[in-house]
Enzyme design. Sequence first.
Site, PDB file in Angstrom:
ATOM      1  N   SER A   1       0.625  -1.158   0.101  1.00  0.00           N
ATOM      2  CA  SER A   1       0.369   0.128   0.201  1.00  0.00           C
ATOM      3  C   SER A   1       0.596   1.270  -0.182  1.00  0.00           C
ATOM      4  O   SER A   1       0.712   2.035  -0.422  1.00  0.00           O
ATOM      5  CB  SER A   1      -0.934  -0.290   1.063  1.00  0.00           C
ATOM      6  OG  SER A   1      -0.565  -0.430   2.559  1.00  0.00           O
ATOM      7  N   GLU A   2       2.241   1.312   0.439  1.00  0.00           N
ATOM      8  CA  GLU A   2       2.960   2.890   0.468  1.00  0.00           C
ATOM      9  C   GLU A   2       4.303   1.656   0.649  1.00  0.00           C
ATOM     10  O   GLU A   2       5.104   1.067   1.203  1.00  0.00           O
ATOM     11  CB  GLU A   2       3.080   3.101   1.736  1.00  0.00           C
ATOM     12  CG  GLU A   2       2.122   3.974   1.739  1.00  0.00           C
ATOM     13  CD  GLU A   2       0.435   4.356   2.141  1.00  0.00           C
ATOM     14  OE1 GLU A   2      -0.563   4.926   1.174  1.00  0.00           O
ATOM     15  OE2 GLU A   2       0.238   3.014   2.899  1.00  0.00           O
ATOM     16  N   THR A   3       5.359   2.511   0.168  1.00  0.00           N
ATOM     17  CA  THR A   3       6.490   1.657   0.774  1.00  0.00           C
ATOM     18  C   THR A   3       7.395   3.277   0.760  1.00  0.00           C
ATOM     19  O   THR A   3       7.260   4.340   0.005  1.00  0.00           O
ATOM     20  CB  THR A   3       7.353   2.040  -1.168  1.00  0.00           C
ATOM     21  OG1 THR A   3       6.935   0.811  -1.444  1.00  0.00           O
ATOM     22  CG2 THR A   3       9.054   1.710  -0.728  1.00  0.00           C
TER      23      THR A   3
END
Length: 299
Positions: A44-46
């Site tokens: 979902s996020e990096t």
Amino acid sequence: MRVVHQVDVFTSTPFSGNPAGVVLDADGLTDAQMLAVARELNNSETAFVLPADGADHDVRVRFFTPTTEVPTCGHATVAAHFARAAEYGLPDGSLVQKTGGGLLQRVRVHRDGGRTRIGMHQGAAVFGPELDGGQVGRLLRALGAAPRDLADHGPVQIVSTGHAKVLVELRDRAAVDALRPDAAALTALSHDLGCNGYFVFTRATGDERLLTWSRMFAPAIGILEDPVTGNGHGPLGAYLVRHGLVRAPQGRVCFTGRQGVAMGRPGDVEVCVEPGDDGALLVCVSGTAVTVFRTALPV
């Protein structure tokens, strides 16, 4: 060599909690390269860790979903500093990170034997509009919920501690777990509201150790459902205090929220809320994490 960590956050058990990628020493990567890496890792996020560019912070971190950059991210912040602690042997202590949105956040690294816990102080809570009846009805339909599922307590409201969420309380765990959201309908509503995330929770958890049980949806930014959301629990804590839905006998409230069960990735977030000197509500979220793999980035 740029090192990449895959970290499961708000859990000490691999393959549960919320996964985030972390790219250490990301200086020199272009925006397009960061987005390509985030798309490849498909979390979902990096988080991309960069050197400080001013004297008021120690490190910069930028956050990308598979489709866009976002101003801040709770679980990826925990992942970033957990990875830094593991990679560089960081001791107990505090530091200040600057996010891609320019927000300065104090982060605490706490070591307890072999376990590392990361806490992040989010921005002061900002309370946005309360949704009107028509908007609430539209949201419930988009979530796959009925009017009878709505709890008879606080308003459905947009709240931010750095990354805004629409907060909506349902009557019990069964109602939360039964949601089957319509991604297109939520995306269309996001465009009208100017808010991309929907944090749905209940206080009827059936577990005295847990104050809240939740799910979070943000299809407008490529996240149909997020397993465990730090930047959802922060606004949630402020919302509960603001509307008198949790007792704060000495001004400070701390609780545990669980999320991710519906996705088979359960995780627990510790939330503390206290008033600042100016009356604003200040929020800290914290959790443990575990590294799933470490590798090198070929760019």
